[in-house]
Structures are given as C-alpha cells and as structure tokens.
Design a protein around this motif. Structure first.
Motif, mmCIF file in Angstrom:
data_model
loop_
_atom_site.group_PDB
_atom_site.id
_atom_site.type_symbol
_atom_site.label_atom_id
_atom_site.label_comp_id
_atom_site.label_asym_id
_atom_site.label_seq_id
_atom_site.Cartn_x
_atom_site.Cartn_y
_atom_site.Cartn_z
ATOM 1 N N ALA A 1 2.601 6.342 -7.192
ATOM 2 C CA ALA A 1 1.690 7.217 -7.922
ATOM 3 C C ALA A 1 2.120 8.669 -7.798
ATOM 4 O O ALA A 1 1.989 9.456 -8.732
ATOM 5 N N TYR B 1 0.826 -1.205 0.000
ATOM 6 C CA TYR B 1 0.000 0.000 0.000
ATOM 7 C C TYR B 1 0.868 1.266 0.000
ATOM 8 O O TYR B 1 0.622 2.206 -0.753
ATOM 9 N N LEU C 1 -3.608 -3.169 -6.637
ATOM 10 C CA LEU C 1 -3.843 -1.812 -6.148
ATOM 11 C C LEU C 1 -3.692 -0.753 -7.232
ATOM 12 O O LEU C 1 -4.334 0.290 -7.198
ATOM 13 N N THR C 2 -2.807 -0.980 -8.192
ATOM 14 C CA THR C 2 -2.486 0.067 -9.147
ATOM 15 C C THR C 2 -1.871 -0.555 -10.400
ATOM 16 O O THR C 2 -1.249 -1.623 -10.315
ATOM 17 N N PRO C 3 -2.042 0.056 -11.538
ATOM 18 C CA PRO C 3 -1.435 -0.484 -12.762
ATOM 19 C C PRO C 3 0.071 -0.199 -12.846
ATOM 20 O O PRO C 3 0.738 -0.733 -13.716
ATOM 21 N N LEU C 4 0.581 0.625 -11.975
ATOM 22 C CA LEU C 4 2.002 0.972 -12.051
ATOM 23 C C LEU C 4 2.849 -0.196 -11.546
ATOM 24 O O LEU C 4 2.466 -0.903 -10.630
ATOM 25 N N ALA D 1 2.524 1.635 -3.369
ATOM 26 C CA ALA D 1 1.597 2.121 -4.389
ATOM 27 C C ALA D 1 1.409 3.626 -4.277
ATOM 28 O O ALA D 1 1.426 4.349 -5.278
ATOM 29 N N ALA D 2 1.238 4.114 -3.056
ATOM 30 C CA ALA D 2 1.036 5.545 -2.875
ATOM 31 C C ALA D 2 2.278 6.318 -3.314
ATOM 32 O O ALA D 2 2.196 7.310 -4.052
#
Lengths: 399, 399
Positions: free
Chosen positions: A328, A321, A359-362, A324-325
């Motif tokens: 982004a 998490y 959580l994210t596509p990155l 991910a933050a």
DNA sequence: GATAAAGTTAAGGAGCCTTACTAAGCGCGT
DNA sequence: ACGCGCTTAGTAAGGCTCCTTAACTTTATC
C-alpha cells in the motif's frame, strides 16, 4: 541574495552542478563507451559508434585512451556478413576488484569479484566470535585471507562493502538497532576494520544489500520498484527503486520490524512475531514437541504434519500483513521473499497469497528469491562493484 | 540519421545515455548558469564565473545567448566595495508560463504562474458538474478564463499539470481508483482536455501533488524524504524523496487507503475509517446529534464538547496507525498532515503523537501543512513549472 | 594616480564532426 | 585463379565549436 520575494521554486535535483569543460566532455564519452561495453557485450569501434551516436574517429580515440589506461582490451574478432573483419573490445575485468562481506548471525561470508562481477575467491566462516571486537578481527583476517586466495594485490581491491543487521549511522559511524548482535553497536568497530584492511569500506543494512543482490543477480532484474523481505532471525525489508537502493532519510527505510502489529496487544514487535523463533513457538502452541528449530518445523510441514502446517500458515498470515503494508505504501511491481527461510519459501507462498486477498485489494507479484543465503553477500559485492568501477575509472588518467 | 532500428533498451539506469558533442556541452553550461541564477538570486557575470567555475569569457558568451533567447535579462546594477559597477542578471519570469489545476470533490481550482513560480492569475470555482463530461468541460473553460485573465497568450503556457483523486494510468490514459468521483474513470476524458486546451497536459494523483506543493512552497523545504498525508473525503499519501515524487511502479505509491486495517473485521477499508465521514460517524456514536459535518465536529471538539473530543481522539488514533506504517516502511524525516481537515490538524496532533508512542518506537517529526487547501493546486503549479522551464529552455535556440 | 573589480578581446588548445581515404573481406563473372 | 565491384572497418586531415588563459579596457574608490 534571495531578497526578491520569489521563493526558490521547483528546484528539482538537477545533475549538472559542475561546469563542463572539454576534459569532462571527454571523460563523459569514455564513460558512455564503457557503459555500452558492459551492458551490451563486446563490440567493434564501428558498432560502438552506431550504438552511442558518437562518430567513428571519436570512438577510436576514446577507446585508445581506455585501452591505454587498462580499462578495456581486445577480445577477438568478428566477420560481418560482408566486409572487413572487426576487432572486438570488452571491458578488462582485471582492471580492479571489489570486496563484499556479509556479517550474518551464524555465518561470516566474504567474496572478491573482478570488475565483471565474477567472484574470484570466497570464504564462508562459521561466526563463533563472542565479542564484537573478536568479530571485527575475524572479518579483517577472513577478508585478508580471501584477498590472498584470489591472487589479487590488496591495492587492486578498489572498494569494499559490508552488510550487517541494523542501520549504519554515517554520522557516528556505528550501527544502531542491531538487537541480535550484542555489542555490535559499539563505536569505532568499522573504523578499525577500515584501517586494518586499508580499503575504502562502506557499511549497509543486510536486507538492503540482499535486495540489491536479488536485483542484480537474481529475480529482480528489470523491476522498476521491488521490495525484498528478509525473514530469518530478524525481519527486514530492502527496497530497490529504479535500480537504486531506497534508504529513507536516515537509512532506516524498510525497518518493517517496527510496523504496528495488531496481533496481540502489549509488548512484542512484529519482528518477534515473524522471525524464525516465532515459527517454533507457534509449532509448540499447536502441539509439536521436542528439540525444535525453524528448519525442523518447515520440514515437518512439508511432510504434511498438521501442527507444523498450522504454524507455517500462521507465519504466512503474518508475512502477508507486512506485504500488504509495504504494497500500500510503495506500490512495488515485485515482492521477493528470502532470508533464512529461503529454502521454505515455497511453503509460505500460498498462505501469504491467500491471506493477502483478505487484507487488501492490491495484488503484487510475490516470488521466492533465487539467491538463497547468498543474497546479502552478492548484494554487497554488487554495491562494492559499482563504486569500484567508478574509482578505477576516475583514476585512469590520474597517475 | 540513426535509423538503425535496434536500440538496446535493457541498459542499466545510468545517466549519460547520450553522447556529448560540443553543442550539448554548451547547453549544459547554459543550464548551469540558469540554475545558479534561479537558486542564488541575481548575479553579475564575474560572480557567476566564481560560483560555477566557468571562465569569465564563457560566462559572458553563454549569458549573451540566454539573453538573446529571452531567458534572462538585466535587473539592475550593484557597486562592489571598489571597482566598476556590476551588471546583474536574473531569469526572465515572462519567458514562459505554467498552468496548474486541482480537480477536487468540492472545488475546481486553476492557476497560472510565471517561470519564477509567482501566480499571476487564479480562479476557484465551485464544482457542481453532475457528469464527468461536464466536469471536463468546466476544467477547460475555467482554464481558458484564467489564462485570459492573466493576459498571457495561450501559446506562452508551456505546460499544464492536473491533480485528481485516483491513480492515472499512463497506458490507458484514464484514472483508476477514483471512487468518490462517479464516471471519472472514463477513457478519453483527459485526451479531450488536452486537445481542447492545446497545452501539453500531465495528470497526477492529488496527494502526490499536495506533497510536492508542501515541499516546494510549504513546510517540506529541504527534507530528504517526507510524507504528506492528505485527510479529507478520502485518504491519500504523497512521498517526496530527494526532491522528486516517489510514485511506485505503477503510480500507486501512497495509496494508504488500502493498508490492512485491523480496526474491525469485515468490510470497510482504512480509507473509510479515516475520512471526514468517519469523524461524523464516530461523533454520532459518542452521542452527538443533529445535522453534522466533519467541520462541525472539529469545531465542537475545539470548544471541548466531550463526544466531539472523543471522536477526534479516535480519528487521531487511526491516523497514527497510518503514520506508523508509513514510517516503518519509508523512514521519513518529516510527516505532514493536511487535506480537507487542514484547519483542524492542530486538534489531531496530540492524539496522533500519543497513539504513535504506543504503536512503534519510531518518532518521526509530525507537523501540519502550511498551505491548507491550496497544497494540491500549488503542487500542480510547481510540477508544471519544472517541465515548463525545461520546455522553454529546450526551444531557446530552436527557432 | 594607485588599486581593485567588472568585463572584453585575443590567442591557443582540446575535442568533436565530416569528408575522404585506406584496409580487408566476400561474391561473381570471366 | 584472378580481378573487379561491393561492403564494412578503421584512419587521416581539416574544420568548427567552445573553453581557457592572459592581457587589456573600463569604471569605480581612496
């Protein structure tokens, strides 16, 4: 002055705020030569001339000045394919020294390095001080001891950098947000160390220094932008952008313990949820019993014991998490996981990567740190080294 | 000259990678004078000498060179308390021009500014192009029209900057992540514009440019680190650190649409949850009916109509979440809210601040943008201006 | 006219570059 | 073995650019 309606527009921070007279020009070229010698290894005058674009006579004269000042010295010769043998020069590592300190929750580490960055003396001391004053005293006495061990005169240590949890407030000269070190926020602590040591002393956040350590000596080399996530007693992140620390407006960048954390409503920060203690708690929740430490849980997970594996997986999810933050917001090309859990990062990588996918596509590259517990100390050394080199260079023609 | 093929590139990022010969010294001092004139307003030779630390003769000669090159000119005189009247000099705004373009989803905006940053011509065109090719053509024809309107010769426009949704990939020379503009990711689009316009053209993310716009012309002036959150059809963030854009490793910094979003499990990014459409959806959910637009919802909320107020509150909560994440990672001293919802930011401020209080102990300053819909365009102009000034300066003694 | 500030002229010097040189190694033919 | 030519490292001399200091001129006020 600016009574003309036009606004001061696009004033991108330009470097040359100082006039360029001839002596500045000379020092700039000497700096250029020294930089080339540091990054490219020993070289002859002729080689330096080719590399830097300066003429041979200029290189000779500037190099002579540097040698006179003790900043470079001959280190041997080299015969080219054909022709006269060349005399090789290199920076003199003994022109000055730098001091690095890592004030950790369990250990106090101190190291002295020469200008090449080689550690010449070091001490790791168990940190048992009960008060912040005793801790400051311990730092000072240990530093003195290490300097003495190194055989270097105290006045030859040009700069010192201290790493500590929390954010150092330059204005009030004290640390803030150091919740795990009681009393450590007191004013005057670092002034005292500065005074008693007699060495210019800089204070930085430990995660920031660890990031710089991994960048300089570890896995971060060459990264345009990388984030170091330090997981241990607390949770922190250091960001190195274009080779420089990214500190934010007040030095608080990377305080990801304050990320909004949807895990459970109510009190409890993300820091609490990710720190070493949380792993223990999770393991208990999944059914482990006994006298648990974070290390014990990771060891159990390595052996495949179910409740521990579950606890580690949960920890991985929470770390994912934060990754991910950070990704982004920052778009790093490399994310390094380190800190107290350093030995166990291999166990975390898979759950982190898997959770991240949801959580994210990155997809940032995620790797464990290479320096382990030494990251903060080496980062402090690297930082002190930068300033020490500058200081030694500046005073070359002073006296 | 330096045909020695092996340039060691892996050097540490130090500034002086170039040798300082005499002509560089001269140009550096001319740059210093020009910078002083730009930031401090018109000044006499004597004043410049005092401000910069250069000697009066040096100022005279450098200023003469700048005047010869058309970069500065006399702008009047000023009588001191006693003594001879001083001749004042200032940068000549007509020494070159910069072009800024904002390719928005609804509007295409183009502006030409002189080197002082004053906009001398501008056009706002409804963007009705159906294909990416038509859109590129519209950009080119509008830009030509604006340049013609300004009365400036095309070759006097030294640099152009285009703002677009998505992330521009310098390698492949195309845009990525521009989900709301179909076909816009096609390769070759910007190469075509570059060619047909005949002006060096740079492409940047719109949120980044808007951030730079607010920094240069708006509320961000003097901020050490500020974040601009652009809320409209999409969601984006631009970060300005120490006066420079912070772009991340691949230009993707600030893509906060990809933040992990705990709102509801399942598909749907944070971007979807915060964009203009989401407000409409929320309003429907709370009971509004009819032909709704985001603007209509905000207008209704301003009149106090319950379902709209609720929808706006929800929107504010989601924005607070992004602010909290950005603050923990970056530590800005200022967060600016802008974009398509610009007119309605006043309604959002309170819910954002209140929600933020429950998410994190950090308290960044949050203000609405000052430039409204012009932020991207002005940011493009400001960015182009920076390069244009450099270009014009560099070619001063060329011909 | 005294004073003061703006700006120029003249002299001197620091530091760079180019050119031309010396120094020192190697290969090769004799 | 020896010297000659080739190649590369490094130095010496001269010239050029551009900066500074100091003195001077110009132009204003008092």
């Amino acid at each position: 002055m600016s009574e003309n309606g036009a606004m001061p527009v696009g004033d991108v921070a330009e470097q040359p705020e100082q006039p360029w007279n001839r002596s500045r020009l000379r020092s700039s070229n000497e700096r250029l030569l020294l930089g080339r010698l540091r990054s490219g290894g020993p070289a002859s005058r002729a080689q330096l001339a080719r590399d830097t674009g300066l003429s041979k006579p200029t290189v000779s004269s500037a190099l002579a000045a540097l040698e006179e000042a003790g900043l470079v010295h001959e280190v041997g010769t080299q015969a080219p394919e054909r022709g006269r043998v060349a005399v090789l020069y290199a920076p003199d590592p003994a022109a000055g020294y730098a001091l690095g300190v890592d004030i950790g929750r369990g250990w106090l580490r101190v190291a002295v390095a020469d200008l090449d960055g080689a550690v010449v003396a070091r001490a790791d001391v168990r940190n048992r001080a009960r008060t912040s004053g005793a801790m400051a005293d311990l730092v000072v006495s240990t530093a003195r001891q290490v300097v003495a061990d190194s055989g270097v005169g105290a006045h030859e240590v040009a700069h010192a950098v201290v790493g500590t949890p929390g954010v150092y407030d330059e204005e009030r000269r004290r640390v803030r947000y150091a919740m795990h070190l009681p009393g450590w926020g007191r004013a005057g602590l670092f002034d005292r160390m500065r005074e008693e040591l007699g060495i210019p002393l800089e204070v930085h956040n430990d995660a920031n220094l660890a990031a710089l350590g991994e960048y300089t000596y570890g896995v971060g080399a060459g990264s345009r932008l990388f984030a170091y996530i330090m997981i241990g007693t607390g949770l922190g992140m250091g960001v190195v952008s274009e080779g420089r620390l990214f500190t934010g407006a007040h030095g608080g960048a990377g305080e990801i313990g304050f990320l909004p954390w949807p895990g459970r409503p109510g009190p409890g920060t993300l820091e609490d949820a990710v720190s070493g203690e949380a792993v223990v708690e999770a393991a208990r929740h999944f059914g482990m019993t006994g006298q648990l430490t974070a290390k014990a849980v990771f060891d159990a997970a390595r052996e495949g014991r179910e409740p521990a594996v579950e606890a580690v997986r949960l920890e991985g999810e929470r770390i994912a998490y934060t990754v991910a933050a950070a990704t982004a917001v920052l778009d790093p090309d490399l994310v390094v996981l380190g800190g107290g859990v350093g030995h166990s990062v291999d166990l975390l990588l898979r759950p982190v990567r898997e959770t991240l996918r949801t959580l994210t596509p990155l997809r940032p590259r995620i790797v464990p740190g290479r320096l382990g517990e030494d990251a903060v100390l080496l980062g402090a050394v690297a930082t002190a080294l930068g300033t020490a080199r500058e200081v030694v260079f500046e005073r070359r023609s002073g006296s």
